[in-house]
Design a protein around this motif. Structure first.
Motif, mmCIF file in Angstrom:
data_model
loop_
_atom_site.group_PDB
_atom_site.id
_atom_site.type_symbol
_atom_site.label_atom_id
_atom_site.label_comp_id
_atom_site.label_asym_id
_atom_site.label_seq_id
_atom_site.Cartn_x
_atom_site.Cartn_y
_atom_site.Cartn_z
ATOM 1 N N ALA A 2 0.818 -1.211 0.000
ATOM 2 C CA ALA A 2 0.000 0.000 0.000
ATOM 3 C C ALA A 2 0.853 1.263 0.000
ATOM 4 C CB ALA A 2 -0.915 0.008 1.217
ATOM 5 N N VAL A 3 0.312 2.286 -0.644
ATOM 6 C CA VAL A 3 0.817 3.652 -0.539
ATOM 7 C C VAL A 3 -0.284 4.465 0.124
ATOM 8 C CG1 VAL A 3 1.455 5.743 -1.797
ATOM 9 C CG2 VAL A 3 2.349 3.528 -2.541
ATOM 10 N N THR A 4 0.024 5.119 1.240
ATOM 11 C CA THR A 4 -0.996 5.852 1.980
ATOM 12 C C THR A 4 -1.039 7.315 1.567
ATOM 13 O OG1 THR A 4 0.476 6.505 3.785
ATOM 14 C CG2 THR A 4 -0.590 4.341 3.951
ATOM 15 N N ARG A 5 -2.130 7.951 1.922
ATOM 16 C CA ARG A 5 -2.289 9.378 1.632
ATOM 17 C C ARG A 5 -1.206 10.187 2.353
ATOM 18 N NH1 ARG A 5 -7.142 9.457 2.208
ATOM 19 N NH2 ARG A 5 -7.799 9.655 0.036
ATOM 20 N N TYR A 6 -0.855 9.757 3.557
ATOM 21 C CA TYR A 6 0.198 10.444 4.305
ATOM 22 C C TYR A 6 1.536 10.365 3.560
ATOM 23 C CZ TYR A 6 3.317 11.751 8.132
ATOM 24 O OH TYR A 6 4.267 12.369 8.897
ATOM 25 N N GLU A 7 1.854 9.212 3.022
ATOM 26 C CA GLU A 7 3.096 9.074 2.263
ATOM 27 C C GLU A 7 3.103 9.984 1.045
ATOM 28 O OE1 GLU A 7 4.925 4.759 2.307
ATOM 29 O OE2 GLU A 7 2.759 4.628 2.026
ATOM 30 N N VAL A 8 1.957 10.090 0.381
ATOM 31 C CA VAL A 8 1.859 10.960 -0.790
ATOM 32 C C VAL A 8 2.123 12.404 -0.385
ATOM 33 C CG1 VAL A 8 0.308 11.880 -2.557
ATOM 34 C CG2 VAL A 8 0.291 9.431 -2.032
ATOM 35 N N GLN A 9 1.524 12.846 0.737
ATOM 36 C CA GLN A 9 1.734 14.215 1.181
ATOM 37 C C GLN A 9 3.191 14.457 1.573
ATOM 38 O OE1 GLN A 9 -1.054 15.300 4.220
ATOM 39 N NE2 GLN A 9 -2.827 15.241 2.836
ATOM 40 N N GLN A 10 3.797 13.476 2.239
ATOM 41 C CA GLN A 10 5.200 13.602 2.619
ATOM 42 C C GLN A 10 6.107 13.659 1.381
ATOM 43 O OE1 GLN A 10 7.074 13.376 6.017
ATOM 44 N NE2 GLN A 10 5.248 14.665 6.120
ATOM 45 N N ARG A 11 5.842 12.802 0.420
ATOM 46 C CA ARG A 11 6.664 12.810 -0.799
ATOM 47 C C ARG A 11 6.459 14.117 -1.562
ATOM 48 N NH1 ARG A 11 9.400 9.152 -3.997
ATOM 49 N NH2 ARG A 11 9.889 8.260 -1.953
ATOM 50 N N MET A 12 5.238 14.618 -1.598
ATOM 51 C CA MET A 12 4.964 15.867 -2.288
ATOM 52 C C MET A 12 5.756 17.008 -1.639
ATOM 53 S SD MET A 12 1.263 17.282 -3.524
ATOM 54 C CE MET A 12 0.585 17.395 -1.877
ATOM 55 N N ARG A 13 5.776 17.017 -0.312
ATOM 56 C CA ARG A 13 6.533 18.040 0.405
ATOM 57 C C ARG A 13 8.028 17.896 0.148
ATOM 58 N NH1 ARG A 13 7.449 22.750 1.763
ATOM 59 N NH2 ARG A 13 8.396 23.160 3.782
ATOM 60 N N PHE A 14 8.509 16.658 0.138
ATOM 61 C CA PHE A 14 9.919 16.390 -0.127
ATOM 62 C C PHE A 14 10.297 16.864 -1.531
ATOM 63 C CE2 PHE A 14 13.330 12.994 -0.855
ATOM 64 C CZ PHE A 14 14.295 13.713 -0.171
ATOM 65 N N MET A 15 9.437 16.599 -2.510
ATOM 66 C CA MET A 15 9.693 17.021 -3.882
ATOM 67 C C MET A 15 9.706 18.546 -3.993
ATOM 68 S SD MET A 15 7.340 14.119 -5.765
ATOM 69 C CE MET A 15 7.542 14.718 -7.447
ATOM 70 N N GLN A 16 8.853 19.218 -3.226
ATOM 71 C CA GLN A 16 8.852 20.673 -3.219
ATOM 72 C C GLN A 16 10.206 21.202 -2.777
ATOM 73 O OE1 GLN A 16 5.700 21.837 -0.608
ATOM 74 N NE2 GLN A 16 4.069 21.014 -1.889
ATOM 75 N N ILE A 17 10.744 20.606 -1.732
ATOM 76 C CA ILE A 17 12.033 21.059 -1.208
ATOM 77 C C ILE A 17 13.144 20.833 -2.224
ATOM 78 C CG2 ILE A 17 13.773 20.546 0.565
ATOM 79 C CD1 ILE A 17 11.398 20.002 2.459
ATOM 80 N N LEU A 18 13.045 19.742 -2.983
ATOM 81 C CA LEU A 18 14.054 19.450 -4.007
ATOM 82 C C LEU A 18 13.857 20.275 -5.275
ATOM 83 C CD1 LEU A 18 14.326 15.565 -3.735
ATOM 84 C CD2 LEU A 18 15.770 17.295 -2.673
#
Length: 422
Positions: free
Chosen positions: A38-54
């Motif tokens: 599974a990929v959770t909604r929380y993981e998606v939000q965390q990855r989205m935030r991580f990608m923003q920083i990059l």
């Protein structure tokens, strides 16, 4: 990751921060399953935030897709019995953090301050480390780089002008506190639309805060050496009519559009070294008959016969060392083509074996030559400015093949995976 960022840009984004994503309900509910992982909604939000920083495109769909690919990478590693050790993971964390000029601990702390949990960073790096192991074990043994491929790539580099001036248009979107993500989203949308020059100019007039906005972002010719070193490789990789990905700098997001570029050839790039064969014949008619029968350099020995074969002269020379009449005849010939040079009372059968840039010939330490030391080859190669070694070119070609094979394998894994939504 394909998107390459300078350490300064990453560090600046970490310090300045960016807009926090909206927290949705059912935060830990699965949004997609990949082979029952599974990929959770929380993981998606965390990855989205991580990608923003990059500084990467950071919408929800992109973050989810990145996590799907990571699950596939981990699945491939599991199928091969590959496990990421604690030491291997720590090495990966340190290596990635070093791109921002930080230690893993410093980078993790900065991420936490920007709303990214350490586990999101660790999961991202773990998938990368596992995937590299998959590539090494499954794909690299199948790859090979031939000498012909190296020669072709070196010839291309030698004959490609070195860019020394660029004609750019700029678009600078300011990022006041709290508006960083909105600026990045706008820049990503402009870049994704792949605008032509007129469309980029219209966007610059509408969104750019630079003084060039009224002129559609158009700048005058600028010497490449006058630009920041970190920007030069980004621009030299652009073709005319292409746009950069958004570049983050303190207080702004920047886009560049390449309107034109100019360059100069390396010294000696126009000089050639030719390998050719000659055989003196009693008459032009006999030479013409032999030339008509000859299909390649090696074939000349066969067609000339056992008695004449020892008289064949095969040599490698620079253009300025070849006798004028022979050089003139060779100028219009293709590889393995035969012709004649008529002297009236005798004639030469001439066969071109190969021609290559003098710089390439000089770079090949193992090239056999019968030319004398003062034949002019050295004069034809006054400067090997910027020419990579054969090993460097071999490594570059190998890496390109490895990347292509990895992308193809990842696409295959995706096609075969069971991907479903709850």
């Amino acid at each position: 990751m394909r998107h390459i960022l300078s350490g300064v840009a990453v560090a600046a984004t970490l310090i300045l921060g960016a807009a926090q994503p909206t927290i949705a309900q059912n935060l830990f509910a699965p949004v997609v399953y990949i082979n029952d992982k599974a990929v959770t909604r929380y993981e998606v939000q965390q990855r989205m935030r991580f990608m923003q920083i990059l500084g990467s495109p950071a919408d929800e769909a992109g973050a989810e897709d990145a996590l799907v690919l990571d699950r596939l990478r981990m699945y491939a590693a599991q199928q091969l019995g590959i496990e990421v050790t604690d030491q291997g993971l720590q090495t990966g964390l340190e290596e990635f953090a070093s791109r921002a000029g930080m230690s893993a601990a410093q980078f993790t702390a900065a991420l936490e301050q920007s709303g990214v949990e350490p586990q999101a960073y660790r999961d991202f790096v773990r998938a990368g480390v596992a995937w590299r192991a998959v590539i090494r074990q499954r794909l690299l043994p199948q790859l090979n780089v031939t000498d012909a491929e190296i020669d072709q790539e070196m010839k291309r580099q030698i004959e490609t002008p070195i860019i020394d001036r660029v004609l750019l248009s700029e678009l600078i979107i300011p990022t006041p506190p709290g508006q960083e993500q909105a600026a990045m989203d706008r820049a990503n949308a402009i870049a994704a639309s792949q605008p032509n020059e007129a469309q980029f100019a219209a966007a610059a007039r509408q969104y750019s805060a630079a003084g060039s906005a009224a002129a559609g972002g158009r700048l005058n010719w600028v010497a490449l050496d006058n630009l920041p070193p970190s920007l030069r490789p980004v621009l030299t990789n652009l073709s005319t009519g292409q746009i950069t990905q958004p570049l983050t700098v303190p207080g702004a997001v920047v886009l560049f559009f390449m309107r034109d570029s100019q360059g100069t050839l390396r010294p000696g790039a126009k000089e050639q070294v030719l390998e050719y064969m000659t055989l003196r014949m009693p008459s032009a008619s006999e030479a013409a008959q032999l030339a008509a029968r000859t299909r390649s350099c090696d074939d000349l020995y066969v067609q000339a016969g056992s008695e004449a074969a020892p008289m064949v002269n095969r040599q490698t020379q620079s253009q300025n060392a070849i006798p004028t009449l022979i050089a003139t005849r060779l100028a219009s010939m293709d590889d393995d083509e035969a012709g004649i040079v008529n002297y009236g009372n005798a004639a030469d059968v001439v066969v071109l074996c190969s021609r290559q840039p003098a710089l390439l010939a000089e770079a090949q330490a193992d090239v056999a030559t019968t030319a004398l030391p003062d034949d002019g080859v050295e004069a034809a190669v006054p400067d090997q400015q910027g020419i990579p070694s054969r090993e460097m070119v071999r490594e570059d070609i190998f890496n390109r093949k490895a990347n292509a094979a990895a992308e193809a394998y990842l696409a295959e894994l995706r096609a075969d995976a069971v991907i479903r939504r709850p």
